[in-house]
Design a protein around this motif. Sequence first.
Motif, PDB file in Angstrom:
ATOM      1  N   SER A 230     -28.786 -49.943 -50.529  1.00  0.00           N
ATOM      2  CA  SER A 230     -28.954 -51.105 -49.645  1.00  0.00           C
ATOM      3  C   SER A 230     -28.069 -52.361 -50.012  1.00  0.00           C
ATOM      4  CB  SER A 230     -30.521 -51.639 -49.675  1.00  0.00           C
ATOM      5  OG  SER A 230     -30.965 -51.971 -51.056  1.00  0.00           O
ATOM      6  N   ASP A 389     -36.028 -54.671 -52.774  1.00  0.00           N
ATOM      7  CA  ASP A 389     -36.205 -53.716 -51.368  1.00  0.00           C
ATOM      8  C   ASP A 389     -37.553 -52.998 -51.194  1.00  0.00           C
ATOM      9  OD1 ASP A 389     -34.652 -52.700 -49.287  1.00  0.00           O
ATOM     10  OD2 ASP A 389     -34.298 -50.614 -50.388  1.00  0.00           O
ATOM     11  N   SER A 451     -39.179 -48.919 -48.963  1.00  0.00           N
ATOM     12  CA  SER A 451     -37.880 -49.636 -49.001  1.00  0.00           C
ATOM     13  C   SER A 451     -37.581 -50.318 -47.769  1.00  0.00           C
ATOM     14  CB  SER A 451     -36.743 -48.443 -49.139  1.00  0.00           C
ATOM     15  OG  SER A 451     -35.474 -49.203 -48.822  1.00  0.00           O
TER      16      SER A 451
END
Length: 484
Positions: A230, A389, A451
């Motif tokens: 990410s 995250d 996540s």
Amino acid sequence: MKKKVLIAGSAFVLLLAGLGVGGYQWLLGRFDKDAIIAQMEASWSCRAQLDSTQVKILSSPARLELHGLKLAPRDDQSALPASQRQALSPDRVLLSTELAVLEVELKDLVNGKINVKELHIGGVSVKTEVDEDGRSSLQALFKSPGTVDAPKTPAAPTEQAVTGDAGTTTAKGVQVTELKTEPAATPVAATKEAKPKSVFRASDMKVAVRVDEASLERGSVEITNQKNASKIQLSDVNLKLKEIDVNAADLAAHNHCGFELAGGIRVENLEKKQQVADIKVNSKGTMEPFDVGTGEWMPDLNLEVTLAKGSLLGGMDLGDQLKKKDREKIAEYGLNLEGVLLGGALLEDSLVKVHQVRGKVIMKGETRLVFPQYEIILNDGSWVNASQDLHNVKARLVLNADLTAKKLEEVKKTLSERFGKDITEALFPLAVGTLIDSQNRLSLPFKSKGSLAKPDFGFDNIFGDLKDMVKDSAAGFLKGLLEK
């Protein structure tokens, strides 16, 4: 005689003036750019670059300005004097500021107090990468020089002991260890354990601190997380801390400040190359910087956050996000959520009351997010941790009137095929009654966790309950007909 006294007195005054000028010049020298660079590099494992400094010691308050500060990992230029180094390459810089200003009342230092009139940082840019082991390249900059990360402990051999010879230290300060197997009789070499992370405490400041206002303007942060695939970007960040008051001797009464934050947050899934969020936020509230019980640095914030109209949250196809078992359950009743976007652009501002501690943003009370096709109502206690995250959310998906009517017709058609038209007409209101809110909208409880970039999304076991309800209601309906 008077002449000699006059000459001696004049010489003494000149001497004092010379000492004063010399002391003043010495003090200024402590704040020139080379001295500040040397101090930073002596304290942190970084290479520092500074364009210039401006110092006003004799003014009230005293003022220090740093212009063009840049920090990067150490390299082969770090051993050279700052004046002989080549300029840092932009792609190596992890932290930079255009301007940093500090104004402080020096007279208060005599009384054991730090009274900061202004602390301003402008044009801040931060870039960091988190590797597969969760280690941040930015955190490595601020370690004490010479410290290294503890090497991973290898699996112990079953019949042979293992000894390690230390290898060289990499540019990022990671100790490389070459392992050698030896006969079992050879003693195991002692391994130097990594020192535990030091915790900053209020008592480390030694003096009471009061700051009228500290601000950060035009900030940007980019966090690329290889572990979670990410990328998080903060843009146009403007932060103000007002009336900071900290006294380690009495944290119960002196441990607070006002807090204001505005900016943009963008989250991207690197694997799918998909934007997960693009939010404009404006928040204000209060913060307690230290834990009152332990004195440890642990910011605790209570905030009111406004998510601006037009902010993008999610926008992924809801059908694609459902687990296979949930898709199969809802398919049994003809409820097809493909084409319904999970999130999207907010149709109105959303006010969120949160408690933030240890990086976790916890919802206080219900939070309402209005999207084009439906609303999402987040339950009290749901939380998000953008820095890690991670999230854990319980909520309700409330379809708008048009979408509710369309989806209920699909459900009614499927139930009619399974149970017959007459039974469905009689039982349908009862079967779906628990899923209809006071405004006759379909309300589906769901949960999402894991996540942010790859959420684990699922409905909260409502379809199994609906199935049992239909069966029980149908059996009761048939029994009633037979008794007649």
